[in-house]
Design a protein around this motif. Structure first.
Motif, PDB file in Angstrom:
ATOM      1  N   GLY A  41      36.332  32.434  32.116  1.00  0.00           N
ATOM      2  CA  GLY A  41      35.067  31.755  31.851  1.00  0.00           C
ATOM      3  C   GLY A  41      34.289  32.366  30.704  1.00  0.00           C
ATOM      4  O   GLY A  41      34.761  33.246  29.983  1.00  0.00           O
ATOM      5  N   LEU A  42      33.042  31.912  30.554  1.00  0.00           N
ATOM      6  CA  LEU A  42      32.169  32.412  29.491  1.00  0.00           C
ATOM      7  C   LEU A  42      31.812  33.876  29.670  1.00  0.00           C
ATOM      8  O   LEU A  42      31.559  34.585  28.714  1.00  0.00           O
ATOM      9  N   LEU A  43      31.804  34.334  30.907  1.00  0.00           N
ATOM     10  CA  LEU A  43      31.424  35.712  31.196  1.00  0.00           C
ATOM     11  C   LEU A  43      32.498  36.715  30.737  1.00  0.00           C
ATOM     12  O   LEU A  43      32.175  37.806  30.305  1.00  0.00           O
ATOM     13  N   ALA A  44      33.757  36.336  30.822  1.00  0.00           N
ATOM     14  CA  ALA A  44      34.899  37.176  30.417  1.00  0.00           C
ATOM     15  C   ALA A  44      34.812  38.582  30.994  1.00  0.00           C
ATOM     16  O   ALA A  44      34.930  39.580  30.305  1.00  0.00           O
ATOM     17  N   MET A  45      34.591  38.656  32.303  1.00  0.00           N
ATOM     18  CA  MET A  45      34.500  39.941  32.998  1.00  0.00           C
ATOM     19  C   MET A  45      35.899  40.436  33.346  1.00  0.00           C
ATOM     20  O   MET A  45      36.755  39.653  33.741  1.00  0.00           O
ATOM     21  N   PRO A  46      36.130  41.738  33.208  1.00  0.00           N
ATOM     22  CA  PRO A  46      37.420  42.275  33.638  1.00  0.00           C
ATOM     23  C   PRO A  46      37.630  41.996  35.138  1.00  0.00           C
ATOM     24  O   PRO A  46      36.752  42.269  35.948  1.00  0.00           O
ATOM     25  N   PHE A  47      38.785  41.452  35.485  1.00  0.00           N
ATOM     26  CA  PHE A  47      39.066  41.062  36.868  1.00  0.00           C
ATOM     27  C   PHE A  47      39.066  42.240  37.840  1.00  0.00           C
ATOM     28  O   PHE A  47      38.796  42.076  39.022  1.00  0.00           O
ATOM     29  N   TRP A  48      39.366  43.444  37.357  1.00  0.00           N
ATOM     30  CA  TRP A  48      39.447  44.577  38.268  1.00  0.00           C
ATOM     31  C   TRP A  48      38.107  44.903  38.893  1.00  0.00           C
ATOM     32  O   TRP A  48      38.072  45.487  39.991  1.00  0.00           O
ATOM     33  N   ILE A  49      37.015  44.530  38.270  1.00  0.00           N
ATOM     34  CA  ILE A  49      35.690  44.855  38.822  1.00  0.00           C
ATOM     35  C   ILE A  49      35.450  44.113  40.137  1.00  0.00           C
ATOM     36  O   ILE A  49      35.197  44.747  41.164  1.00  0.00           O
ATOM     37  N   PRO A  50      35.515  42.773  40.159  1.00  0.00           N
ATOM     38  CA  PRO A  50      35.323  42.114  41.465  1.00  0.00           C
ATOM     39  C   PRO A  50      36.470  42.377  42.435  1.00  0.00           C
ATOM     40  O   PRO A  50      36.255  42.441  43.648  1.00  0.00           O
ATOM     41  N   GLN A  51      37.681  42.548  41.912  1.00  0.00           N
ATOM     42  CA  GLN A  51      38.818  42.810  42.795  1.00  0.00           C
ATOM     43  C   GLN A  51      38.675  44.157  43.498  1.00  0.00           C
ATOM     44  O   GLN A  51      39.081  44.306  44.654  1.00  0.00           O
ATOM     45  N   THR A  52      38.072  45.123  42.833  1.00  0.00           N
ATOM     46  CA  THR A  52      37.840  46.425  43.455  1.00  0.00           C
ATOM     47  C   THR A  52      36.844  46.300  44.599  1.00  0.00           C
ATOM     48  O   THR A  52      37.017  46.907  45.660  1.00  0.00           O
ATOM     49  N   GLY A  53      35.802  45.484  44.397  1.00  0.00           N
ATOM     50  CA  GLY A  53      34.843  45.250  45.470  1.00  0.00           C
ATOM     51  C   GLY A  53      35.480  44.563  46.666  1.00  0.00           C
ATOM     52  O   GLY A  53      35.222  44.931  47.818  1.00  0.00           O
ATOM     53  N   VAL A  54      36.307  43.585  46.390  1.00  0.00           N
ATOM     54  CA  VAL A  54      37.014  42.878  47.462  1.00  0.00           C
ATOM     55  C   VAL A  54      37.955  43.843  48.185  1.00  0.00           C
ATOM     56  O   VAL A  54      37.980  43.891  49.422  1.00  0.00           O
ATOM     57  N   ALA A  55      38.697  44.635  47.440  1.00  0.00           N
ATOM     58  CA  ALA A  55      39.632  45.597  48.045  1.00  0.00           C
ATOM     59  C   ALA A  55      38.882  46.619  48.896  1.00  0.00           C
ATOM     60  O   ALA A  55      39.310  46.936  50.014  1.00  0.00           O
ATOM     61  N   ALA A  56      37.777  47.134  48.385  1.00  0.00           N
ATOM     62  CA  ALA A  56      36.998  48.118  49.145  1.00  0.00           C
ATOM     63  C   ALA A  56      36.483  47.514  50.450  1.00  0.00           C
ATOM     64  O   ALA A  56      36.556  48.148  51.505  1.00  0.00           O
ATOM     65  N   GLY A  57      35.987  46.288  50.393  1.00  0.00           N
ATOM     66  CA  GLY A  57      35.503  45.630  51.600  1.00  0.00           C
ATOM     67  C   GLY A  57      36.608  45.415  52.616  1.00  0.00           C
ATOM     68  O   GLY A  57      36.420  45.641  53.820  1.00  0.00           O
ATOM     69  N   ILE A  58      37.776  45.009  52.150  1.00  0.00           N
ATOM     70  CA  ILE A  58      38.914  44.786  53.047  1.00  0.00           C
ATOM     71  C   ILE A  58      39.384  46.104  53.659  1.00  0.00           C
ATOM     72  O   ILE A  58      39.682  46.184  54.857  1.00  0.00           O
ATOM     73  N   ILE A  59      39.420  47.146  52.864  1.00  0.00           N
ATOM     74  CA  ILE A  59      39.878  48.448  53.368  1.00  0.00           C
ATOM     75  C   ILE A  59      38.909  48.987  54.415  1.00  0.00           C
ATOM     76  O   ILE A  59      39.337  49.508  55.460  1.00  0.00           O
ATOM     77  N   VAL A  60      37.616  48.854  54.194  1.00  0.00           N
ATOM     78  CA  VAL A  60      36.642  49.314  55.199  1.00  0.00           C
ATOM     79  C   VAL A  60      36.757  48.464  56.462  1.00  0.00           C
ATOM     80  O   VAL A  60      36.634  48.985  57.580  1.00  0.00           O
ATOM     81  N   PHE A  61      37.034  47.174  56.315  1.00  0.00           N
ATOM     82  CA  PHE A  61      37.257  46.326  57.485  1.00  0.00           C
ATOM     83  C   PHE A  61      38.500  46.791  58.254  1.00  0.00           C
ATOM     84  O   PHE A  61      38.500  46.830  59.493  1.00  0.00           O
TER      85      PHE A  61
END
Length: 173
Positions: free
Chosen positions: A121-141
């Motif tokens: 998209g227009l934001l062009a954010m590195p995918f690892w940033i949100p994926q790290t948040g998702v991974a951290a949430g899943i791991i704590v779960f």
């Protein structure tokens, strides 16, 4: 000491989820206000990334508070001894599945970082940033599920069940 740490970890994840929910509101408000001024601002992708982080960071917190939706039609009718074994099996299965998911989402995040993968998209954010948040949430779960499994194996009653303060047969006080 470990119990206090885990409870603080689950609460911290709940607060992080709340911050990302505020991020969703800010992204949407910024988009609305900019359109009212005739400026084009695409904050949809930022709101979506905040939604993903909020959802997965909130899993452990809501699980420990008994806020996950549970269909108790069958388990609730079982004898106590059988019910306890079913609860152990459910936590064991959930721990395995969620740990497997956490492992692979963490691997995906590392791979996105290595390949410098960015959102289209227009934001062009590195995918690892949100994926790290998702991974951290899943791991704590997964940790919360394993924590509950150990508790159940030691003979404790499930702590993830919400108290039935308001049942279908009773009016709200």
């Amino acid at each position: 000491m470990l119990r206090a740490f885990l409870d603080k970890l689950y609460d911290c994840c709940g607060y992080i989820a709340a911050v990302f929910m505020i991020g969703i509101a800010i992204a949407i408000l910024a988009q609305i206000l900019s359109r009212m001024r005739g400026i084009t601002l695409d904050a949809t992708e930022a709101a979506g990334l905040c939604l993903a982080a909020s959802t997965f960071f909130g899993l452990a917190h809501t699980f420990r508070r008994g806020s996950h939706v549970r269909i108790d039609l069958i388990v609730g009718r079982l004898p106590q001894a059988v019910r306890h074994k079913v609860e152990i099996f459910n936590c064991l299965l959930g721990s395995v599945v969620v740990s497997f998911l956490g492992w692979h989402v963490a691997g995906l995040s590392i791979q996105s970082y290595q390949f410098n993968d960015v959102s289209p998209g227009l934001l062009a954010m590195p995918f690892w940033i949100p994926q790290t948040g998702v991974a951290a949430g899943i791991i704590v779960f997964a940790v919360a599920l394993i924590d509950e499994l150990v508790w159940l194996l030691r003979g404790g009653a499930p702590r993830y069940q919400a108290p039935d303060e308001v049942g279908l047969d009773r009016p709200v006080a």
